[in-house]
Design an enzyme around this catalytic site. Structure first.
Site, PDB file in Angstrom:
ATOM      1  N   HIS A  21      -8.191   6.803   0.087  1.00  0.00           N
ATOM      2  CA  HIS A  21      -9.082   5.634   0.251  1.00  0.00           C
ATOM      3  C   HIS A  21      -9.478   5.050  -1.116  1.00  0.00           C
ATOM      4  O   HIS A  21     -10.496   4.359  -1.226  1.00  0.00           O
ATOM      5  CB  HIS A  21     -10.394   6.017   0.986  1.00  0.00           C
ATOM      6  CG  HIS A  21     -10.222   6.374   2.427  1.00  0.00           C
ATOM      7  ND1 HIS A  21     -10.978   7.351   3.022  1.00  0.00           N
ATOM      8  CD2 HIS A  21      -9.410   5.891   3.379  1.00  0.00           C
ATOM      9  CE1 HIS A  21     -10.639   7.474   4.293  1.00  0.00           C
ATOM     10  NE2 HIS A  21      -9.676   6.591   4.532  1.00  0.00           N
ATOM     11  N   ARG A  73      -9.878  14.613  12.812  1.00  0.00           N
ATOM     12  CA  ARG A  73      -9.536  15.621  11.791  1.00  0.00           C
ATOM     13  C   ARG A  73     -10.722  16.558  11.546  1.00  0.00           C
ATOM     14  O   ARG A  73     -11.868  16.104  11.512  1.00  0.00           O
ATOM     15  CB  ARG A  73      -9.178  14.932  10.470  1.00  0.00           C
ATOM     16  CG  ARG A  73      -7.779  14.375  10.451  1.00  0.00           C
ATOM     17  CD  ARG A  73      -7.522  13.580   9.179  1.00  0.00           C
ATOM     18  NE  ARG A  73      -7.342  12.172   9.481  1.00  0.00           N
ATOM     19  CZ  ARG A  73      -7.335  11.204   8.578  1.00  0.00           C
ATOM     20  NH1 ARG A  73      -7.503  11.472   7.307  1.00  0.00           N
ATOM     21  NH2 ARG A  73      -7.166   9.954   8.946  1.00  0.00           N
ATOM     22  N   GLU A  78      -9.397  -3.724   1.634  1.00  0.00           N
ATOM     23  CA  GLU A  78      -8.300  -3.108   0.879  1.00  0.00           C
ATOM     24  C   GLU A  78      -7.181  -4.113   0.618  1.00  0.00           C
ATOM     25  O   GLU A  78      -6.569  -4.105  -0.446  1.00  0.00           O
ATOM     26  CB  GLU A  78      -7.778  -1.881   1.624  1.00  0.00           C
ATOM     27  CG  GLU A  78      -8.804  -0.754   1.634  1.00  0.00           C
ATOM     28  CD  GLU A  78      -8.523   0.342   2.645  1.00  0.00           C
ATOM     29  OE1 GLU A  78      -7.979   1.366   2.244  1.00  0.00           O
ATOM     30  OE2 GLU A  78      -8.864   0.163   3.824  1.00  0.00           O
ATOM     31  N   ARG A 120       0.865  -1.171   0.000  1.00  0.00           N
ATOM     32  CA  ARG A 120       0.000   0.000   0.000  1.00  0.00           C
ATOM     33  C   ARG A 120       0.905   1.226   0.000  1.00  0.00           C
ATOM     34  O   ARG A 120       1.768   1.372   0.868  1.00  0.00           O
ATOM     35  CB  ARG A 120      -0.858   0.009   1.261  1.00  0.00           C
ATOM     36  CG  ARG A 120      -1.694   1.251   1.326  1.00  0.00           C
ATOM     37  CD  ARG A 120      -2.498   1.332   2.587  1.00  0.00           C
ATOM     38  NE  ARG A 120      -3.259   2.566   2.574  1.00  0.00           N
ATOM     39  CZ  ARG A 120      -3.438   3.331   3.616  1.00  0.00           C
ATOM     40  NH1 ARG A 120      -2.929   3.001   4.784  1.00  0.00           N
ATOM     41  NH2 ARG A 120      -4.137   4.428   3.516  1.00  0.00           N
ATOM     42  N   ASP A 132     -14.192   7.875  19.006  1.00  0.00           N
ATOM     43  CA  ASP A 132     -14.839   6.609  18.676  1.00  0.00           C
ATOM     44  C   ASP A 132     -16.353   6.774  18.721  1.00  0.00           C
ATOM     45  O   ASP A 132     -16.912   7.197  19.729  1.00  0.00           O
ATOM     46  CB  ASP A 132     -14.384   5.528  19.663  1.00  0.00           C
ATOM     47  CG  ASP A 132     -14.805   4.147  19.210  1.00  0.00           C
ATOM     48  OD1 ASP A 132     -16.008   3.937  18.945  1.00  0.00           O
ATOM     49  OD2 ASP A 132     -13.929   3.270  19.123  1.00  0.00           O
ATOM     50  N   GLY A 176     -19.390   3.030   8.842  1.00  0.00           N
ATOM     51  CA  GLY A 176     -20.323   2.659   7.773  1.00  0.00           C
ATOM     52  C   GLY A 176     -20.801   1.215   7.876  1.00  0.00           C
ATOM     53  O   GLY A 176     -21.955   0.910   7.581  1.00  0.00           O
ATOM     54  N   LEU A 188     -16.641   5.466   5.776  1.00  0.00           N
ATOM     55  CA  LEU A 188     -16.775   6.197   7.042  1.00  0.00           C
ATOM     56  C   LEU A 188     -16.090   5.415   8.150  1.00  0.00           C
ATOM     57  O   LEU A 188     -16.598   4.390   8.625  1.00  0.00           O
ATOM     58  CB  LEU A 188     -18.265   6.394   7.372  1.00  0.00           C
ATOM     59  CG  LEU A 188     -19.148   6.923   6.219  1.00  0.00           C
ATOM     60  CD1 LEU A 188     -20.606   7.009   6.665  1.00  0.00           C
ATOM     61  CD2 LEU A 188     -18.648   8.271   5.719  1.00  0.00           C
TER      62      LEU A 188
HETATM   63  P1  AMP Z   1     -11.854   2.282  10.675  1.00  0.00           P
HETATM   64  O1  AMP Z   1     -11.030   3.511  10.580  1.00  0.00           O
HETATM   65  O2  AMP Z   1     -12.533   1.905   9.393  1.00  0.00           O
HETATM   66  O3  AMP Z   1     -11.130   1.118  11.299  1.00  0.00           O
HETATM   67  O4  AMP Z   1     -13.051   2.629  11.673  1.00  0.00           O
HETATM   68  C1  AMP Z   1     -12.814   2.821  13.046  1.00  0.00           C
HETATM   69  C2  AMP Z   1     -13.995   3.496  13.668  1.00  0.00           C
HETATM   70  O5  AMP Z   1     -15.195   2.748  13.450  1.00  0.00           O
HETATM   71  C3  AMP Z   1     -13.890   3.591  15.189  1.00  0.00           C
HETATM   72  O6  AMP Z   1     -13.233   4.754  15.574  1.00  0.00           O
HETATM   73  C4  AMP Z   1     -15.336   3.636  15.610  1.00  0.00           C
HETATM   74  O7  AMP Z   1     -15.710   4.992  15.709  1.00  0.00           O
HETATM   75  C5  AMP Z   1     -16.110   3.027  14.483  1.00  0.00           C
HETATM   76  N1  AMP Z   1     -16.799   1.799  14.903  1.00  0.00           N
HETATM   77  C6  AMP Z   1     -16.309   0.555  14.985  1.00  0.00           C
HETATM   78  N2  AMP Z   1     -17.263  -0.304  15.442  1.00  0.00           N
HETATM   79  C7  AMP Z   1     -18.376   0.425  15.661  1.00  0.00           C
HETATM   80  C8  AMP Z   1     -19.691   0.142  16.133  1.00  0.00           C
HETATM   81  N3  AMP Z   1     -20.053  -1.076  16.483  1.00  0.00           N
HETATM   82  N4  AMP Z   1     -20.567   1.179  16.220  1.00  0.00           N
HETATM   83  C9  AMP Z   1     -20.211   2.422  15.876  1.00  0.00           C
HETATM   84  N5  AMP Z   1     -18.982   2.744  15.421  1.00  0.00           N
HETATM   85  C10 AMP Z   1     -18.077   1.772  15.309  1.00  0.00           C
END
Ligand code: AMP
Length: 397
Positions: A181, A242, A385, A91, A284, A334, A210
Site C-alpha cells: 500500500h 486475512r 493511488e 501498478r 464487509d 477508513g 483500512l
Molecule cells: P477497499 O479495499 O479500500 O476498497 O475497502 C473495501 C471495504 O470498505 C469493504 O469491504 C467494506 O468493508 C468497507 N466499506 C465500504 N463502505 C463502507 C461503509 N459505508 N461503512 C463501513 N465500511 C465500508
C-alpha cells in the site's frame, strides 16, 4: 499529460485515463475474465457507458486493445487518437530491494522485475504481462513507468524490516519486511502535509489504510519508517479475510490436526480468516455493523478486534517515532466507517488525540475530524493511488 494507468491481475485489468494537469479522470473501467469469457466495462463522464459480456479477450493484449478502442471511439471515446495517450503507468506489487522509487521501464528494468517474481509469485507475473501487452499493442515508443506498492517503504531502517530469523535468510533469500500500500501511504501523507500547511519533513504521521486489506505506516519526516504488512500482505492487522499476525506455532498445530498441507493452510489464512473468519458473517464492515447492531456477538467481536488492532499500532508507531502530529484514515473502512474511527481513537486522549464527533460524521471527503484543541490532528483523506501513479508516470516519462 494524458496517462493511462493500468493495474493488471492474472485474469483482470483495471484502467484509468487521467489528465495529470487537471487531475481529472477522463475514463475508467475494468477488463475481467481475461482468458475465459471476457467482460469489459467503460465509463467516461457524459458518454455512454459500456458493460459488455463475452468480449474476445484470450490474453491481456486483446484486453488492452479493447481499452484503447473504447478510448478512441468516435462517439463515446475521450481522445482523438492513441497518440494523445503520452504514457502508461503500471501498478507493480513488488519491487523488492531493487526499487525504492518509481522507474521508467526499459529492458534492464524488465529483467529486474522478473527477478522480483519469487517475492510475489501471484502478482508480479500479471503486472509483467500487462506491461508486455501494452508494449505489443501501443508500440515500444510510448513511455511506460512502473510504480511499486513496496517502494515507499524502502526507507525503513533495518531495525524495522529485519525478522528475528537466522540472518542468512535475509542475506541470501531477501526475507524481510517490505510492506505494501506504499502508493496510498505516500499519497495521503503528502495530502496531510498540504492540509496541515506544514512541510512533510517537519511531520510525524501515522497513516491507517483500512480497507479489505489493511496496513498502517509510520511516516517520519516524509519517510516510511515502519509498516504493519511484512514479507507478504498477510501480515499485521486482521483484515477482511486475512488473519494478520499470529503465532506461527498455530500452523503446525492446525495442519497436523486437520491434515492440511501448507497450501490449504495459507488458503485459510488468506481467504477464510480476518473479520470474516471471526464473525462467520462477512468480510464487509457494513454487514458486520448491521449484524452487531442486531446482537450478533461474533460480529461485534470482529469489529472490536479490528479497532483494537489499529489502536495498538497507533500506540506502537507513536512510540517508535517519539511522537505523532497527525493520524490519517483512508481506504474503504477508513473513509466511510465513522464508528470504527471513533472506536480506534477512543482512549487515545492520553497521547493528545481528541475527536470531534460531529466533524467525524463524514464520508469519503477530506476533513479534519479531531477537535480544534486536539494536540494530534486526525484527518480523513480519500486515497487516490491511480492519481499518484499517473503523477509519478508523468514525472518520469
Ligand atoms: P477497499 O479495499 O479500500 O476498497 O475497502 C473495501 C471495504 O470498505 C469493504 O469491504 C467494506 O468493508 C468497507 N466499506 C465500504 N463502505 C463502507 C461503509 N459505508 N461503512 C463501513 N465500511 C465500508
Amino acid at each position: 499529460m494524458k496517462v493511462l494507468v493500468i493495474n493488471a491481475g492474472s485474469s483482470s485489468l483495471k484502467y484509468q485515463l487521467l489528465d495529470t494537469n487537471t487531475q481529472e479522470v477522463l475514463a475508467k473501467g475494468l477488463c475481467e475474465r481475461i482468458g475465459i469469457d471476457g467482460k469489459f466495462t467503460y465509463k467516461a463522464p457524459g458518454k455512454e457507458a459500456i458493460d459488455a459480456k463475452d468480449v474476445a479477450m484470450p490474453t491481456h493484449s486483446e484486453a488492452i486493445q479493447a481499452v484503447l478502442d473504447a478510448l478512441v471511439d468516435p462517439a463515446n471515446g475521450v481522445v482523438g487518437s492513441m497518440q494523445e495517450i503520452e504514457a502508461v503507468g503500471h501498478r507493480v506489487v513488488h519491487g523488492g530491494e531493487t526499487f525504492a522509487s518509481s522507474v521508467k521501464i526499459d529492458d534492464k528494468v524488465m529483467a529486474a522485475l522478473e527477478e522480483c517474481i519469487p517475492l510475489a509469485p501471484l502478482h508480479n507475473p500479471a503486472n509483467i504481462t500487462g506491461i508486455k501487452a501494452c508494449t505489443k499493442v501501443m508500440g515500444p515508443d510510448v513511455p511506460q513507468v512502473a510504480v511499486f506498492d513496496t517502494a515507499f517503504h524502502q526507507t525503513m531502517p533495518p531495525v524495522a524490516y529485519t525478522y528475528a530469523l537466522p540472518y542468512e535468510y535475509y542475506e541470501q533469500d531477501k526475507v524481510r519486511r517490505y510492506g505494501f500500500h506504499g502508493t496510498s501511504h505516500k499519497y495521503v501523507t503528502q495530502r496531510a502535509a498540504d492540509m496541515l500547511g506544514k512541510p512533510i519533513e517537519s511531520l510525524k504521521l501515522i497513516s491507517c489504510h483500512l480497507g479489505n486489506g489493511s496496513s498502517i505506516a509510520a511516516v517520519c519526516h516524509g519517510k516510511s519508517v515502519d509498516t504493519s504488512m511484512g514479507f507478504t500482505p498477510l501480515a499485521g492487522l486482521p483484515m477482511g479475510t486475512r488473519s494478520g499476525d499470529l503465532d506461527a506455532g498455530i500452523l503446525e498445530f492446525l495442519m497436523n490436526k486437520y491434515g492440511m498441507d501448507i497450501k490449504e493452510m495459507l488458503n485459510v489464512l488468506n481467504k477464510k480468516s480476518g473479520v470474516q473468519g471471526v464473525s462467520g458473517v462477512s468480510s464487509d464492515f457494513r454487514d458486520l455493523g448491521s449484524a452487531a447492531a442486531e446482537g450478533n456477538t461474533r460480529a461485534a467481536l470482529a469489529l472490536d478486534m479490528f479497532s483494537y488492532g489499529v489502536k495498538k499500532y497507533i500506540g506502537a508507531y507513536a512510540a517508535a517515532m517519539g511522537g505523532v502530529d497527525a493520524i490519517i484514515f483512508t481506504a474503504g473502512v477508513g473513509e466511510n466507517d465513522a464508528q470504527q474511527r471513533m472506536a480506534i481513537a477512543d482512549r487515545l486522549e492520553f497521547m493528545g488525540v481528541k475527536m470531534d464527533a460531529d466533524a467525524n460524521n463524514v464520508r469519503g471527503k477530506e476533513a479534519i475530524i479531531s477537535a480544534i484543541d486536539s494536540k494530534v490532528k486526525v484527518l480523513l483523506i480519500p486515497t487516490n493511488e491511480e492519481l499518484m501513479i499517473a503523477l509519478d508516470t508523468a514525472a518520469l516519462a
